[in-house]
Each structure stands twice: as C-alpha cells, then as structure tokens.
Design an enzyme around this catalytic site. Structure first.
Site, PDB file in Angstrom:
ATOM      1  N   ASP A  66       0.862  -1.164   0.000  1.00  0.00           N
ATOM      2  CA  ASP A  66       0.000   0.000   0.000  1.00  0.00           C
ATOM      3  C   ASP A  66       0.904   1.220   0.000  1.00  0.00           C
ATOM      4  O   ASP A  66       1.793   1.337   0.848  1.00  0.00           O
ATOM      5  CB  ASP A  66      -0.945   0.002   1.205  1.00  0.00           C
ATOM      6  CG  ASP A  66      -2.167   0.869   0.918  1.00  0.00           C
ATOM      7  OD1 ASP A  66      -2.733   0.751  -0.185  1.00  0.00           O
ATOM      8  OD2 ASP A  66      -2.541   1.694   1.780  1.00  0.00           O
ATOM      9  N   LYS A 165      15.132   4.127 -10.824  1.00  0.00           N
ATOM     10  CA  LYS A 165      14.074   4.420  -9.831  1.00  0.00           C
ATOM     11  C   LYS A 165      14.186   3.484  -8.623  1.00  0.00           C
ATOM     12  O   LYS A 165      14.178   3.935  -7.479  1.00  0.00           O
ATOM     13  CB  LYS A 165      12.684   4.293 -10.481  1.00  0.00           C
ATOM     14  CG  LYS A 165      11.537   4.569  -9.508  1.00  0.00           C
ATOM     15  CD  LYS A 165      10.151   4.322 -10.107  1.00  0.00           C
ATOM     16  CE  LYS A 165       9.081   4.403  -9.025  1.00  0.00           C
ATOM     17  NZ  LYS A 165       7.739   4.047  -9.480  1.00  0.00           N
ATOM     18  N   ARG A 171       9.453   2.263  -2.886  1.00  0.00           N
ATOM     19  CA  ARG A 171       9.179   0.826  -3.044  1.00  0.00           C
ATOM     20  C   ARG A 171      10.474   0.022  -3.075  1.00  0.00           C
ATOM     21  O   ARG A 171      10.567  -1.039  -2.449  1.00  0.00           O
ATOM     22  CB  ARG A 171       8.353   0.579  -4.316  1.00  0.00           C
ATOM     23  CG  ARG A 171       7.986  -0.906  -4.529  1.00  0.00           C
ATOM     24  CD  ARG A 171       6.865  -1.081  -5.524  1.00  0.00           C
ATOM     25  NE  ARG A 171       5.673  -0.374  -5.089  1.00  0.00           N
ATOM     26  CZ  ARG A 171       5.299   0.827  -5.550  1.00  0.00           C
ATOM     27  NH1 ARG A 171       5.982   1.418  -6.514  1.00  0.00           N
ATOM     28  NH2 ARG A 171       4.226   1.422  -5.070  1.00  0.00           N
TER      29      ARG A 171
END
Ligand code: ITT
Length: 190
Positions: A66, A165, A171
């Site tokens: 999430d 990234k 993440r």
C-alpha cells in the site's frame, strides 16, 4: 528458490517487485486474491487490516503493497487516497491543485506486508523525499511518476526509469528492507 505472490491490480508495482527480487532468487507471481478495501489514516493500517483478513482466510506467502504520494502544501493529500486521486484527478489534476503553490515538497511512502506460511508477519515502511514538478515529464513507470522529482535529481521518476528508480524509490527501499527480513524467515522451496 523462494516463491511469493503479490496481491495487486497494479502492473507497475509487480514489475518493480520482480525487478528487485529476481536477483535475490525470489520469484514473484501475481496473486488473484483480493482484500476488502478499508479507509484508514495510514498505509500501515490498511496493510495490517489486509494481513488479518488473509490470516482468517488461511492465505499465506502473499505480499501486499500500500503506497501513496504525500504533498506537504496539500496537507499530505492525496496520501492514503492516492489510488482514488490518481483515477479521478490524475497527474494533471494534482498539478492544477498546486497551480499557485510555491512549496512543491512531497514524499512517496510504501508499506509492504507479508504473511508467511509459518504464520509470521513482516511489515516494513519506507519513503523517498522529493518535489512535484511544474509539468508532466517522461513516459516510464506508472501513476504519479511523471510529476515526482526525487531529491538530488532534476528528472522525474518517469524520466529515469526502473533501473534508476528502484535504487532510490520508496518501493525499492521497502522491498530491500523486506527481503533482508524475509530471507531469515521464509521456508525455502526447491
Ligand atoms: P493495488 O492496491 O491493487 O496494489 P493501487 O494502484 O490501487 O494498486 P495503492 O492503493 O497502493 O495501489 O495506490 C497507490 C497509488 O499511488 C497508485 O495508484 C499510484 O497512483 C500512486 N503510486 C504509488 N506508488 C507509486 C510509484 O512508485 N510511482 C507512481 N505512483 C505511485
């Protein structure tokens, strides 16, 4: 070889998990399970609720992610509403909301939860600071990537692509923290 599945409807998330975990010998499949969506104040609350639901349904070795974009001058919006805000406002709508705002500071946060077959739980949260760009730039990635510039960069996440990234993203950081905990906890399959 460790095999886990990721419960998500977002192909961009799945790509980033696979990219990061394959080099560690962890295979990531897509889970067809789903969790009831709850409205909560934090990402971790959403993850904890879902893990509880998985436990009750005896579903194991499934990861949940999430995540959200938190913009300082908008009081943390869209935050836990990021998925809805992306679908309704999109990048353009967020840029419009920020039209006259000088403070462009923002951060992405990612909470990963996993319930292992032995019944143990792993929950990690990581973030990345940055700012909202003046316009959309780049075509890689997903979601709000075209309007997020991480600290120390002049390019958006959508311009730098997954290779650059993942090492710095919310993440990528959460996945690596998760993997460190996991490799000491998961049962290995042949
Ligand atoms: P699942 O819940 O099915 O995993 P989702 O896209 O709805 O997919 P979230 O509820 O975690 O995922 O919503 C987070 C939203 O925040 C997501 O839809 C994106 O728009 C945005 N977001 C999260 N991480 C992002 C990232 O790395 N790059 C760009 N946008 C991101």
């Amino acid at each position: 070889m460790i095999s886990l599945s990721l419960m998500t409807s977002n192909p961009g998330k799945l790509r980033e998990f696979r990219h990061e975990l394959s080099s560690l010998g962890i295979e990531v499949t897509k889970s067809s399970e789903d969790c009831e969506e709850i409205q909560a104040e934090t990402l971790e609350e959403v993850v904890r609720y879902c893990l509880k639901d998985l436990k009750r349904r005896k579903i194991r070795d499934v990861m949940i992610d999430d995540s959200g974009l938190f913009i300082d001058s908008l009081g943390g919006f869209p935050g836990v509403y990021s998925s809805y805000a992306f679908k309704t406002l999109g990048c353009k709508g967020i840029l419009k909301l920020m039209d006259r705002l000088d403070d462009r500071k923002a951060h992405f946060s990612c909470c990963i939860g996993c319930l292992l077959r032995g019944g143990k739980e792993i929950i990690v949260t990581e973030g990345v600071k940055g700012r909202i760009s003046a316009e959309e730039r780049g075509s890689q990635g997903f979601g709000f990537d075209p309007i997020f510039v991480p600290d120390g960069e002049s390019r958006t996440f959508a311009e730098i692509g997954i290779e650059e990234k993942n090492p710095i993203s919310h993440r990528g950081r959460a996945i690596r923290a998760f993997a460190i905990t996991l490799t000491g906890k998961v049962e290995r399959t042949k």
